[in-house]
Design a protein around this motif. Sequence first.
Motif, PDB file in Angstrom:
ATOM      1  N   ILE A   6       6.219   4.277   8.714  1.00  0.00           N
ATOM      2  CA  ILE A   6       5.469   5.513   8.901  1.00  0.00           C
ATOM      3  C   ILE A   6       4.174   5.130   9.611  1.00  0.00           C
ATOM      4  N   PHE A   7       3.913   5.738  10.774  1.00  0.00           N
ATOM      5  CA  PHE A   7       2.690   5.468  11.526  1.00  0.00           C
ATOM      6  C   PHE A   7       1.772   6.684  11.427  1.00  0.00           C
ATOM      7  N   ILE A   8       0.521   6.429  11.040  1.00  0.00           N
ATOM      8  CA  ILE A   8      -0.466   7.502  10.941  1.00  0.00           C
ATOM      9  C   ILE A   8      -1.736   7.024  11.639  1.00  0.00           C
ATOM     10  N   ASP A   9      -2.180   7.799  12.613  1.00  0.00           N
ATOM     11  CA  ASP A   9      -3.434   7.495  13.298  1.00  0.00           C
ATOM     12  C   ASP A   9      -4.557   7.573  12.266  1.00  0.00           C
TER      13      ASP A   9
ATOM     14  N   ASN B 151      -4.658   2.104  16.776  1.00  0.00           N
ATOM     15  CA  ASN B 151      -5.380   3.049  15.920  1.00  0.00           C
ATOM     16  C   ASN B 151      -4.592   3.443  14.673  1.00  0.00           C
ATOM     17  N   ASP B 152      -3.376   2.918  14.516  1.00  0.00           N
ATOM     18  CA  ASP B 152      -2.500   3.360  13.438  1.00  0.00           C
ATOM     19  C   ASP B 152      -2.603   2.523  12.174  1.00  0.00           C
ATOM     20  N   LEU B 153      -2.362   3.204  11.057  1.00  0.00           N
ATOM     21  CA  LEU B 153      -2.084   2.546   9.790  1.00  0.00           C
ATOM     22  C   LEU B 153      -0.571   2.622   9.636  1.00  0.00           C
TER      23      LEU B 153
ATOM     24  N   GLY C  77       9.095   3.861  14.422  1.00  0.00           N
ATOM     25  CA  GLY C  77       9.014   4.457  13.106  1.00  0.00           C
ATOM     26  C   GLY C  77       8.705   5.930  13.258  1.00  0.00           C
ATOM     27  N   LEU C  78       8.430   6.569  12.151  1.00  0.00           N
ATOM     28  CA  LEU C  78       8.124   7.996  12.146  1.00  0.00           C
ATOM     29  C   LEU C  78       6.611   8.185  12.236  1.00  0.00           C
TER      30      LEU C  78
ATOM     31  N   MET D 239       0.844  -1.179   0.000  1.00  0.00           N
ATOM     32  CA  MET D 239       0.000   0.000   0.000  1.00  0.00           C
ATOM     33  C   MET D 239       0.892   1.247   0.000  1.00  0.00           C
ATOM     34  N   GLU D 240       0.618   2.151  -0.908  1.00  0.00           N
ATOM     35  CA  GLU D 240       1.437   3.358  -1.041  1.00  0.00           C
ATOM     36  C   GLU D 240       1.171   4.323   0.102  1.00  0.00           C
ATOM     37  N   SER D 241       2.227   4.929   0.591  1.00  0.00           N
ATOM     38  CA  SER D 241       2.105   5.865   1.702  1.00  0.00           C
ATOM     39  C   SER D 241       1.437   7.164   1.255  1.00  0.00           C
TER      40      SER D 241
END
Length: 98
Positions: free
Chosen positions: A64-67, A53-55, A29-30, A1-3
């Motif tokens: 790369i962690f994104i809520d 809760n992160d992707l 990670g960031l 999956m593309e960031s």
Amino acid sequence: MESPVQLTEKAKLEIKTTLRSNKIPDTYGLRVGLRGGACSGTFLLGFDTATENDLTYVIEDIKIFIDKRHLMYVIGVSVDYEEGTNGSGYTVSALDKM
């Protein structure tokens, strides 16, 4: 999956160097997110571990962690690393955001 977040070459190099030189575990990670409200918020960057809760995305071995709640606000942002006369650090720029 593309960031949904882009990293410049300088940012990638600096992130890898920081993780390696500080012997930060592979579980880190960031984190890219938002602090405050959606339209009046500021971008948040930091080294962290994933939560439920992160992707998680991977760009050249950088996690790369994104809520999930922040995803729509960080799509298309670019993370850079700049060195200047006033010091150096990461910058986040949004392309046509907010």
